[in-house]
Design a protein around this motif. Structure first.
Motif, PDB file in Angstrom:
ATOM      1  N   GLU A 196      45.475  35.231  16.046  1.00 22.50           N
ATOM      2  CA  GLU A 196      46.518  36.192  15.681  1.00 22.50           C
ATOM      3  C   GLU A 196      46.128  37.611  16.088  1.00 22.50           C
ATOM      4  N   LEU A 197      44.855  37.949  15.924  1.00 19.85           N
ATOM      5  CA  LEU A 197      44.403  39.278  16.348  1.00 19.85           C
ATOM      6  C   LEU A 197      44.593  39.470  17.855  1.00 19.85           C
ATOM      7  N   MET A 198      44.260  38.436  18.625  1.00 15.09           N
ATOM      8  CA  MET A 198      44.423  38.542  20.077  1.00 15.09           C
ATOM      9  C   MET A 198      45.901  38.663  20.446  1.00 15.09           C
ATOM     10  N   VAL A 237      56.494  36.858  21.643  1.00 11.48           N
ATOM     11  CA  VAL A 237      55.102  36.555  21.265  1.00 11.48           C
ATOM     12  C   VAL A 237      54.987  36.404  19.752  1.00 11.48           C
ATOM     13  N   ILE A 238      55.699  37.217  18.999  1.00 14.91           N
ATOM     14  CA  ILE A 238      55.680  37.091  17.536  1.00 14.91           C
ATOM     15  C   ILE A 238      56.239  35.731  17.120  1.00 14.91           C
ATOM     16  N   THR A 239      57.287  35.285  17.795  1.00 12.17           N
ATOM     17  CA  THR A 239      57.860  33.970  17.496  1.00 12.17           C
ATOM     18  C   THR A 239      56.854  32.861  17.801  1.00 12.17           C
ATOM     19  N   ILE A 264      47.742  21.571  10.314  1.00 11.78           N
ATOM     20  CA  ILE A 264      46.579  20.786  10.750  1.00 11.78           C
ATOM     21  C   ILE A 264      45.376  21.083   9.856  1.00 11.78           C
ATOM     22  N   VAL A 265      45.174  22.346   9.515  1.00  9.64           N
ATOM     23  CA  VAL A 265      44.041  22.708   8.660  1.00  9.64           C
ATOM     24  C   VAL A 265      44.187  22.077   7.274  1.00  9.64           C
ATOM     25  N   LEU A 266      45.380  22.112   6.715  1.00  9.65           N
ATOM     26  CA  LEU A 266      45.585  21.495   5.402  1.00  9.65           C
ATOM     27  C   LEU A 266      45.361  19.992   5.451  1.00  9.65           C
ATOM     28  N   ALA A 300      55.066  30.188  15.122  1.00 13.28           N
ATOM     29  CA  ALA A 300      55.042  28.737  15.308  1.00 13.28           C
ATOM     30  C   ALA A 300      53.604  28.221  15.355  1.00 13.28           C
ATOM     31  N   GLU A 301      52.738  28.953  16.029  1.00 13.45           N
ATOM     32  CA  GLU A 301      51.340  28.548  16.139  1.00 13.45           C
ATOM     33  C   GLU A 301      50.654  28.548  14.789  1.00 13.45           C
ATOM     34  N   ILE A 302      50.903  29.554  13.986  1.00 13.78           N
ATOM     35  CA  ILE A 302      50.235  29.619  12.686  1.00 13.78           C
ATOM     36  C   ILE A 302      50.790  28.554  11.746  1.00 13.78           C
ATOM     37  N   GLY A 303      52.069  28.248  11.861  1.00 10.59           N
ATOM     38  CA  GLY A 303      52.636  27.189  11.023  1.00 10.59           C
ATOM     39  C   GLY A 303      52.043  25.831  11.350  1.00 10.59           C
TER      40      GLY A 303
END
Length: 105
Positions: free
Chosen positions: A35-37, A65-67, A79-81, A71-74
């Motif tokens: 997200e920082l990148m 890019v925000i969209t 996957i992490v959960l 989507a990437e963080i969701g």
């Protein structure tokens, strides 16, 4: 405002993100580093758009890019959960070993 200031800030943010991706093994930290990148890229897009007057291409690309980041963080958090429920930790090296075990069987 001179163009160099947002560009320097973007470079710093991007370098912190790269360091987080390369040095950390926690998947949450990896997602935050990505997200920082992406935010550094957005800062560059908006800065260059403001530098070139009357052209909203940079802002449009920033919204895109925000969209993608949302989507990437969701997907990444899902996957992490799933890994945390199954393994009890969110270590990237342990997740890689799961894939290798699947291939071996």
């Amino acid at each position: 405002m001179p163009l160099i200031l947002p560009l320097l800030l973007a470079v710093v943010l991007f370098c912190i993100g790269v360091y987080g991706v390369l040095a950390r093994r926690n998947l949450i930290t990896l997602l935050m580093s990505f997200e920082l990148m992406l935010n550094a890229v957005n800062l560059n897009l908006v800065a260059f758009d403001a530098w070139r007057v009357n052209d909203a291409t940079g802002q449009t690309l920033a919204v895109f890019v925000i969209t993608l980041a949302a989507a990437e963080i969701g997907l990444g958090l899902a996957i992490v959960l799933l890994l945390f429920r199954g393994q009890g930790h969110v270590d990237a090296d342990e997740a890689r070993e799961l894939v290798e075990e699947e291939r071996a069987t």
